[in-house]
Design an enzyme around this catalytic site. Structure first.
Site, short mmCIF file in Angstrom:
data_model
loop_
_atom_site.label_atom_id
_atom_site.label_comp_id
_atom_site.label_asym_id
_atom_site.label_seq_id
_atom_site.Cartn_x
_atom_site.Cartn_y
_atom_site.Cartn_z
N GLU A 1 0.82 -1.21 0.00
CA GLU A 1 0.00 0.00 0.00
C GLU A 1 0.86 1.27 0.00
OE1 GLU A 1 -2.74 0.58 3.32
OE2 GLU A 1 -3.67 2.24 2.24
N ASP B 1 -0.63 -4.98 3.14
CA ASP B 1 -1.15 -3.78 3.80
C ASP B 1 -0.52 -3.76 5.18
OD1 ASP B 1 -2.46 -1.65 4.82
OD2 ASP B 1 -4.44 -2.21 4.05
N ILE C 1 -0.65 -1.58 7.70
CA ILE C 1 -1.66 -1.34 8.74
C ILE C 1 -3.00 -1.21 8.02
CG2 ILE C 1 -2.52 0.16 10.58
CD1 ILE C 1 0.22 1.08 11.20
N ASP C 2 -3.83 -2.21 8.13
CA ASP C 2 -5.16 -2.10 7.55
C ASP C 2 -6.09 -1.65 8.67
OD1 ASP C 2 -7.04 -2.27 5.46
OD2 ASP C 2 -7.85 -4.03 6.45
N THR D 1 -5.95 2.13 9.28
CA THR D 1 -5.08 3.22 9.79
C THR D 1 -5.89 4.21 10.64
OG1 THR D 1 -3.63 2.95 7.90
CG2 THR D 1 -3.44 5.03 9.08
N ASP E 1 -6.04 -4.70 0.69
CA ASP E 1 -7.05 -4.87 1.75
C ASP E 1 -7.69 -6.26 1.67
OD1 ASP E 1 -6.98 -2.11 2.65
OD2 ASP E 1 -8.15 -1.57 0.89
C1 LIP Z 1 -8.92 0.87 5.03
C2 LIP Z 1 -9.86 -0.29 4.93
C3 LIP Z 1 -11.18 0.10 5.55
C4 LIP Z 1 -11.79 1.18 4.73
C5 LIP Z 1 -10.84 2.37 4.65
C6 LIP Z 1 -9.47 1.96 4.14
P1 LIP Z 1 -6.28 1.28 5.19
O1 LIP Z 1 -7.63 0.52 4.64
O2 LIP Z 1 -9.42 -1.42 5.54
O3 LIP Z 1 -12.04 -0.99 5.57
O4 LIP Z 1 -12.99 1.61 5.28
O5 LIP Z 1 -11.39 3.30 3.80
O6 LIP Z 1 -9.47 1.53 2.82
O7 LIP Z 1 -6.18 2.52 4.35
O8 LIP Z 1 -6.45 1.59 6.62
O9 LIP Z 1 -5.20 0.32 4.90
#
Ligand code: LIP
Length: 278
Positions: free
Chosen positions: A70, A90, A92-93, A95, A220
């Site tokens: 990412e 990813d 940190i999924d 964030t 994601d």
């Molecule tokens: C996030 C997703 C989350 C979504 C956010 C974003 P990130 O990923 O896991 O479900 O609602 O918009 O895409 O940016 O924290 O890796």
């Protein structure tokens, strides 16, 4: 006979543990927040450091492999998926959850061979849950097998989605209309936990029956998608057709019937692809 992909997976679990530890340590300190595409698209130094740790550790051992991460893509790297063994990361999924210390924050890694996910690892750092799955070998949480829910009646389901950061009026209207249309089926409820990878694991372990989302990215979905299918669930396109990892949209569900019901209720909006500039 040694199994090279199992070795990759075991190594990935070790690297993911180190990444998770870095995130857990960072959660105890001040978090400095930066913006990406908009004031609600956030990134922190920890996202970048964790991705560096993961990619450098894996590159050392597997120098010929490819990476889609990412934060590397945000910095201009390519996100074209080829037939080469590819790690889709990813760091940190969730964030926004990380910034607020809301408890669904994960490291997500999917490993693709010939464009198909071979294994996935999702570590939910604040819950200390390590989800793992390899194609044909089942799905696990902290080493214990997991299974999707057995619910067949859509009116008794709990459905997950996310609201994302596409806040232009038309996307916003469709997102809200979709939630209204799912709630009116009716279902027991909708939840938006804030980490796509954790959402997939919640479907995989039966805590939710389905998850739909338009506008996410391959990093994601890569790790969690195989965790759902190995737990006995299905992952489809938002139309109910075949899932495409680069399409930025999906439905994950405990069974086909539930995914089909959701697909029928959803209006689409254009969210582009990860492998084109479209
Ligand atoms: C996030 C997703 C989350 C979504 C956010 C974003 P990130 O990923 O896991 O479900 O609602 O918009 O895409 O940016 O924290 O890796």
């Amino acid at each position: 006979m040694s199994d090279p992909w199992q070795e990759c997976m075991d190594y990935c679990v070790e690297v993911t543990k180190q990444a998770g530890k870095m995130i857990q340590d960072a959660l105890r300190k001040d978090i400095s927040i930066m913006q990406k595409s908009s004031p609600v698209d956030l990134v922190t130094e920890t996202d970048q450091k964790v991705e560096e740790l993961i990619i450098s550790s894996i590159k050392k051992k597997y120098p010929s492999h490819s990476f889609i991460g990412e934060e590397s893509v945000a910095a201009g790297a390519s996100s074209i998926l080829t037939d080469n063994p590819t790690w889709i990361i990813d760091p940190i999924d969730g964030t926004t959850n990380f910034v607020h210390r809301f408890p669904f924050v994960s490291v997500s890694i999917g490993f693709a061979l010939n464009k198909q996910i071979e294994f996935g690892i999702v570590y939910s750092c604040m819950e200390d849950k390590m989800y793992t799955a390899r194609k044909g070998k089942g799905a696990f949480c902290n080493g214990i097998p997991i299974k999707v829910s057995e619910q067949q009646d859509i009116t008794k389901t709990l459905v997950l989605t996310e609201m994302g950061f596409k806040k232009d009026p038309e996307h916003f209207r469709i997102m809200m209309a979709n939630m209204q249309s799912i709630l009116s089926i009716p279902v027991h409820g909708i939840r938006t936990p804030g980490s796509a990878a954790v959402n997939l694991c919640l479907v995989a372990c039966g805590a939710a029956d389905a998850y739909y989302h338009m506008g996410i990215h391959c990093w994601d979905m890569a790790g969690g998608s195989v965790i759902v299918t190995e737990a006995g669930g299905v992952v489809t396109d938002i139309t109910g057709g075949p899932f495409d990892l680069m399409s930025r949209r999906l439905i994950a569900a405990s069974r086909h019937g539930i995914a089909e019901c959701i697909a029928k209720k959803i209006q689409q909006f254009h969210c582009g692809r990860d492998d084109t500039d479209d």
